[in-house]
Design a protein around this motif. Structure first.
Motif, PDB file in Angstrom:
ATOM      1  N   LYS A 183      45.879 -19.714  44.102  1.00 25.45           N
ATOM      2  CA  LYS A 183      45.630 -21.018  44.724  1.00 25.45           C
ATOM      3  C   LYS A 183      44.310 -21.011  45.481  1.00 25.45           C
ATOM      4  CE  LYS A 183      50.494 -22.264  45.059  1.00 25.45           C
ATOM      5  NZ  LYS A 183      51.618 -22.612  45.935  1.00 25.45           N
ATOM      6  N   VAL A 184      44.014 -19.926  46.169  1.00 25.74           N
ATOM      7  CA  VAL A 184      42.755 -19.823  46.906  1.00 25.74           C
ATOM      8  C   VAL A 184      41.581 -19.794  45.922  1.00 25.74           C
ATOM      9  CG1 VAL A 184      41.372 -18.438  48.506  1.00 25.74           C
ATOM     10  CG2 VAL A 184      43.833 -18.704  48.884  1.00 25.74           C
ATOM     11  N   LYS A 185      41.751 -19.130  44.794  1.00 27.42           N
ATOM     12  CA  LYS A 185      40.686 -19.098  43.783  1.00 27.42           C
ATOM     13  C   LYS A 185      40.388 -20.500  43.264  1.00 27.42           C
ATOM     14  CE  LYS A 185      41.255 -14.372  42.096  1.00 27.42           C
ATOM     15  NZ  LYS A 185      41.661 -13.534  40.951  1.00 27.42           N
ATOM     16  N   SER A 238      36.937 -22.467  43.763  1.00 20.84           N
ATOM     17  CA  SER A 238      36.167 -22.893  42.595  1.00 20.84           C
ATOM     18  C   SER A 238      35.690 -24.338  42.726  1.00 20.84           C
ATOM     19  CB  SER A 238      36.986 -22.714  41.314  1.00 20.84           C
ATOM     20  OG  SER A 238      38.009 -23.680  41.218  1.00 20.84           O
ATOM     21  N   TRP A 239      36.377 -25.117  43.547  1.00 24.29           N
ATOM     22  CA  TRP A 239      35.994 -26.510  43.801  1.00 24.29           C
ATOM     23  C   TRP A 239      35.295 -26.662  45.156  1.00 24.29           C
ATOM     24  CZ3 TRP A 239      35.971 -29.927  40.015  1.00 24.29           C
ATOM     25  CH2 TRP A 239      36.729 -29.648  38.882  1.00 24.29           C
ATOM     26  N   ASP A 240      34.930 -25.546  45.777  1.00 22.23           N
ATOM     27  CA  ASP A 240      34.266 -25.542  47.088  1.00 22.23           C
ATOM     28  C   ASP A 240      35.015 -26.378  48.118  1.00 22.23           C
ATOM     29  OD1 ASP A 240      32.164 -23.798  46.506  1.00 22.23           O
ATOM     30  OD2 ASP A 240      30.964 -25.407  45.623  1.00 22.23           O
ATOM     31  N   MET A 283      36.664 -34.089  44.188  1.00 21.49           N
ATOM     32  CA  MET A 283      36.260 -33.623  42.858  1.00 21.49           C
ATOM     33  C   MET A 283      37.429 -32.947  42.144  1.00 21.49           C
ATOM     34  SD  MET A 283      33.359 -34.652  41.973  1.00 21.49           S
ATOM     35  CE  MET A 283      33.207 -33.674  40.493  1.00 21.49           C
ATOM     36  N   PHE A 284      38.215 -32.199  42.904  1.00 20.91           N
ATOM     37  CA  PHE A 284      39.393 -31.558  42.311  1.00 20.91           C
ATOM     38  C   PHE A 284      40.338 -32.608  41.748  1.00 20.91           C
ATOM     39  CE2 PHE A 284      43.816 -30.054  42.999  1.00 20.91           C
ATOM     40  CZ  PHE A 284      43.831 -29.034  42.060  1.00 20.91           C
ATOM     41  N   THR A 285      40.573 -33.665  42.507  1.00 20.83           N
ATOM     42  CA  THR A 285      41.478 -34.722  42.074  1.00 20.83           C
ATOM     43  C   THR A 285      40.948 -35.424  40.835  1.00 20.83           C
ATOM     44  OG1 THR A 285      42.232 -35.048  44.340  1.00 20.83           O
ATOM     45  CG2 THR A 285      42.645 -36.847  42.805  1.00 20.83           C
ATOM     46  N   ARG A 286      39.656 -35.663  40.799  1.00 20.28           N
ATOM     47  CA  ARG A 286      39.053 -36.376  39.665  1.00 20.28           C
ATOM     48  C   ARG A 286      38.900 -35.519  38.421  1.00 20.28           C
ATOM     49  NH1 ARG A 286      34.252 -38.817  43.218  1.00 20.28           N
ATOM     50  NH2 ARG A 286      35.523 -40.174  44.492  1.00 20.28           N
ATOM     51  N   ASP A 300      48.934 -31.048  46.706  1.00 17.86           N
ATOM     52  CA  ASP A 300      48.179 -31.620  47.823  1.00 17.86           C
ATOM     53  C   ASP A 300      48.521 -30.908  49.129  1.00 17.86           C
ATOM     54  OD1 ASP A 300      47.010 -33.416  46.089  1.00 17.86           O
ATOM     55  OD2 ASP A 300      48.266 -35.102  46.693  1.00 17.86           O
ATOM     56  N   ASP A 301      49.792 -30.575  49.288  1.00 16.11           N
ATOM     57  CA  ASP A 301      50.215 -29.862  50.499  1.00 16.11           C
ATOM     58  C   ASP A 301      49.588 -28.467  50.569  1.00 16.11           C
ATOM     59  OD1 ASP A 301      51.743 -32.001  51.369  1.00 16.11           O
ATOM     60  OD2 ASP A 301      53.618 -31.205  50.538  1.00 16.11           O
ATOM     61  N   ASP A 302      49.512 -27.777  49.419  1.00 11.74           N
ATOM     62  CA  ASP A 302      48.857 -26.468  49.375  1.00 11.74           C
ATOM     63  C   ASP A 302      47.393 -26.593  49.780  1.00 11.74           C
ATOM     64  OD1 ASP A 302      51.136 -25.114  48.418  1.00 11.74           O
ATOM     65  OD2 ASP A 302      50.572 -25.440  46.322  1.00 11.74           O
ATOM     66  N   TRP A 303      46.722 -27.606  49.225  1.00 13.98           N
ATOM     67  CA  TRP A 303      45.304 -27.812  49.511  1.00 13.98           C
ATOM     68  C   TRP A 303      45.101 -28.030  51.012  1.00 13.98           C
ATOM     69  CZ3 TRP A 303      41.686 -27.703  45.489  1.00 13.98           C
ATOM     70  CH2 TRP A 303      40.369 -27.947  45.867  1.00 13.98           C
ATOM     71  N   ALA A 304      45.924 -28.890  51.591  1.00 10.59           N
ATOM     72  CA  ALA A 304      45.814 -29.189  53.020  1.00 10.59           C
ATOM     73  C   ALA A 304      46.093 -27.939  53.863  1.00 10.59           C
ATOM     74  CB  ALA A 304      46.769 -30.316  53.402  1.00 10.59           C
ATOM     75  N   LEU A 305      47.036 -27.136  53.441  1.00 15.71           N
ATOM     76  CA  LEU A 305      47.360 -25.911  54.174  1.00 15.71           C
ATOM     77  C   LEU A 305      46.197 -24.920  54.113  1.00 15.71           C
ATOM     78  CD1 LEU A 305      49.420 -24.396  55.838  1.00 15.71           C
ATOM     79  CD2 LEU A 305      50.530 -23.679  53.712  1.00 15.71           C
ATOM     80  N   ILE A 306      45.587 -24.790  52.950  1.00 15.67           N
ATOM     81  CA  ILE A 306      44.420 -23.910  52.834  1.00 15.67           C
ATOM     82  C   ILE A 306      43.303 -24.420  53.746  1.00 15.67           C
ATOM     83  CG2 ILE A 306      42.611 -23.049  51.294  1.00 15.67           C
ATOM     84  CD1 ILE A 306      44.750 -23.149  49.025  1.00 15.67           C
TER      85      ILE A 306
END
Length: 97
Positions: free
Chosen positions: A6-8, A12-14, A19-22, A34-40
């Motif tokens: 998940k961190v990789k 990769s999307w900085d 941009m990740f969503t699109r 989305d929850d993982d992204w917010a937690l990171i």
């Protein structure tokens, strides 16, 4: 649970959720919610303020406890720490004359 994979994807999307969503691939979106992204992002922000010595010792203890609860292992915490260092550096800008 935040994993190395998940961190990789995040790296990769900085950290750019737009941009990740699109443009993110299906397997990436299936892996990172989305929850993982917010937690990171929260862990990354904690790492940055800790590295800049902008928090109290009590806040550092709480952050480290949270890292242990939500990160798969120490490697994940170290990876996010390296990302924090990358994000702390001033970005080079190029200007067209």
């Amino acid at each position: 649970m935040i994993t190395v994979e998940k961190v990789k994807v995040f790296a990769s999307w900085d950290g750019d959720i737009d941009m990740f969503t699109r443009a993110g691939r299906k397997w990436e979106k299936d892996l990172v919610s989305d929850d993982d992204w917010a937690l990171i992002e929260r862990i990354l922000q904690d790492q940055i303020v800790i590295k800049r010595n902008l928090v109290s010792p009590e806040r550092v203890v709480k952050a480290v406890e949270r890292f242990k609860q939500v990160c798969e292992n120490d490697e994940v915490v170290e990876m996010i720490g390296k990302l924090a260092e990358k994000f702390m550096k001033p970005k080079k800008r190029s200007f067209l004359l």
